[in-house]
Design a protein around this motif. Structure first.
Motif, PDB file in Angstrom:
ATOM      1  N   ALA A 151       0.915  -1.156  -0.007  1.00  0.00           N
ATOM      2  CA  ALA A 151      -0.135   0.006  -0.083  1.00  0.00           C
ATOM      3  C   ALA A 151       0.975   1.392  -0.005  1.00  0.00           C
ATOM      4  O   ALA A 151       0.595   2.299  -0.787  1.00  0.00           O
ATOM      5  N   THR A 152       1.997   1.116   0.909  1.00  0.00           N
ATOM      6  CA  THR A 152       2.878   2.220   0.730  1.00  0.00           C
ATOM      7  C   THR A 152       3.683   2.620  -0.615  1.00  0.00           C
ATOM      8  O   THR A 152       3.544   3.763  -1.187  1.00  0.00           O
ATOM      9  N   ALA A 153       3.950   1.424  -1.311  1.00  0.00           N
ATOM     10  CA  ALA A 153       4.434   1.579  -2.660  1.00  0.00           C
ATOM     11  C   ALA A 153       3.336   2.177  -3.737  1.00  0.00           C
ATOM     12  O   ALA A 153       3.651   3.070  -4.676  1.00  0.00           O
ATOM     13  N   ILE A 154       2.204   1.740  -3.359  1.00  0.00           N
ATOM     14  CA  ILE A 154       1.094   2.350  -4.465  1.00  0.00           C
ATOM     15  C   ILE A 154       0.965   3.600  -4.072  1.00  0.00           C
ATOM     16  O   ILE A 154       0.702   4.562  -5.029  1.00  0.00           O
ATOM     17  N   ARG A 155       0.815   4.210  -2.893  1.00  0.00           N
ATOM     18  CA  ARG A 155       0.582   5.642  -2.575  1.00  0.00           C
ATOM     19  C   ARG A 155       1.990   6.384  -3.051  1.00  0.00           C
ATOM     20  O   ARG A 155       1.643   7.597  -3.686  1.00  0.00           O
ATOM     21  N   GLU A 156       3.155   5.848  -2.903  1.00  0.00           N
ATOM     22  CA  GLU A 156       4.107   6.662  -3.363  1.00  0.00           C
ATOM     23  C   GLU A 156       4.646   6.618  -5.003  1.00  0.00           C
ATOM     24  O   GLU A 156       5.039   7.605  -5.598  1.00  0.00           O
ATOM     25  N   ARG A 157       4.017   5.513  -5.873  1.00  0.00           N
ATOM     26  CA  ARG A 157       4.483   5.355  -7.062  1.00  0.00           C
ATOM     27  C   ARG A 157       3.271   4.881  -8.032  1.00  0.00           C
ATOM     28  O   ARG A 157       3.510   4.880  -8.967  1.00  0.00           O
ATOM     29  N   GLY A 158       2.076   4.728  -7.208  1.00  0.00           N
ATOM     30  CA  GLY A 158       0.904   4.533  -8.058  1.00  0.00           C
ATOM     31  C   GLY A 158       0.845   3.083  -8.425  1.00  0.00           C
ATOM     32  O   GLY A 158      -0.365   2.721  -9.055  1.00  0.00           O
ATOM     33  N   GLU A 159       1.613   2.306  -8.161  1.00  0.00           N
ATOM     34  CA  GLU A 159       1.636   0.923  -8.303  1.00  0.00           C
ATOM     35  C   GLU A 159       2.735   0.113  -7.211  1.00  0.00           C
ATOM     36  O   GLU A 159       3.620   0.532  -6.892  1.00  0.00           O
ATOM     37  N   ALA A 160       2.602  -1.335  -7.292  1.00  0.00           N
ATOM     38  CA  ALA A 160       3.587  -2.080  -6.437  1.00  0.00           C
ATOM     39  C   ALA A 160       3.777  -3.162  -7.212  1.00  0.00           C
ATOM     40  O   ALA A 160       2.770  -3.752  -8.083  1.00  0.00           O
ATOM     41  N   VAL A 161       4.992  -3.800  -6.862  1.00  0.00           N
ATOM     42  CA  VAL A 161       5.299  -5.069  -7.655  1.00  0.00           C
ATOM     43  C   VAL A 161       5.722  -6.011  -6.324  1.00  0.00           C
ATOM     44  O   VAL A 161       6.676  -5.680  -5.539  1.00  0.00           O
TER      45      VAL A 161
END
Ligand SMILES: O=C1O[C@H](COP(=O)(O)O)[C@@H](O)[C@H](O)[C@H]1O
Length: 225
Positions: A25-35
């Motif tokens: 969720a942090t990655a999605i907030r920061e970059r718009g997506e997560a892997v």
């Protein structure tokens, strides 16, 4: 490194799913997506099931594998099948999935296709075998030195384990250490003993030791008795 200890595998799986979901969720907030890269084997089933129910914005998540056996997806040893069955269900079916064994009869073609589709994971969830392997970085494998080489531009390689079934595709140590967060999930006293031994020193006989001794990436260890 942070150590988290639980009385039951179910408790460890729930806590790990919450932590991994938070990191994604942090990655999605920061970059718009997560892997996310996950491991196979038998241990991760409960974790994958709990993560599927986590309420993440799965449409913005790409899921891939830390390693894979070169088998078709209908084979019982397929890590892709494990992920499809236990993670990519319900809301989590909206995630994009990047399997690794795209040509199970052709290691070179599978490696080339997986390299072409490669996305650097934000988060990797590792397992560990009783022999100290992690991902498919197996002790005494002919490809182990290449898999452990640092620095290295190689993110994936094929591995022929001397004492385990199937040729594998595996993330390299360089790829694991390029993740923003690493998690290691282990169960039982036997694996704890292997882990404690690997913490003593870097030792190619216990490839997990290379991960434990590179402290630049946050590593959280989830152990259930
Ligand atoms: O071969 C493998 O084994 C390890 C550990 O599996 P487990 O069944 O003992 O949990 C796993 O991390 C790896 O992804 C898998 O390919």
């Amino acid at each position: 490194m942070q150590w988290f200890e639980f009385d039951t595998p179910a408790d460890a799986a729930a806590a790990l799913a919450e932590a991994v979901s938070g990191a994604l969720a942090t990655a999605i907030r920061e970059r718009g997506e997560a892997v996310l890269a996950v491991s196979g084997g038998r241990s991760p089933v409960a974790f994958l099931q709990r993560l599927a129910e986590s309420g993440l914005d799965w449409a913005h998540v790409t899921v891939t594998l830390v390693d894979e056996r070169l088998v078709p997806e209908h084979h019982p040893d397929s890590n892709a099948a494990l992920v499809r069955e236990h993670l990519l269900t319900g809301a989590a079916a909206a995630a994009r999935f990047l399997p690794l064994a795209l040509h199970p009869d052709d290691a070179a073609a599978s490696l080339a296709a997986a390299r072409a589709a490669w996305r650097q994971p934000d988060v990797a969830v590792l397992g560990m075998g009783d022999d100290g392997h992690t991902a498919s970085l197996f002790p005494a494998a002919p490809e182990l030195a290449a898999g452990l080489a640092l620095p290295s531009a190689e993110r994936l390689l094929t591995v022929t384990p001397p004492a385990a079934s199937h040729t594998r595709l595996s993330m390299t140590l360089a790829a694991l250490l390029a993740c923003g967060r690493l998690f290691l999930a282990i169960q039982g006293p036997a694996k704890r003993r292997v882990f404690e031994q690997a913490r003593q020193a870097v030792d190619d006989a216990l490839p997990i030791s290379h991960v434990l001794h590179h402290t630049e990436v946050p590593l959280d260890v989830y152990w259930a008795s």
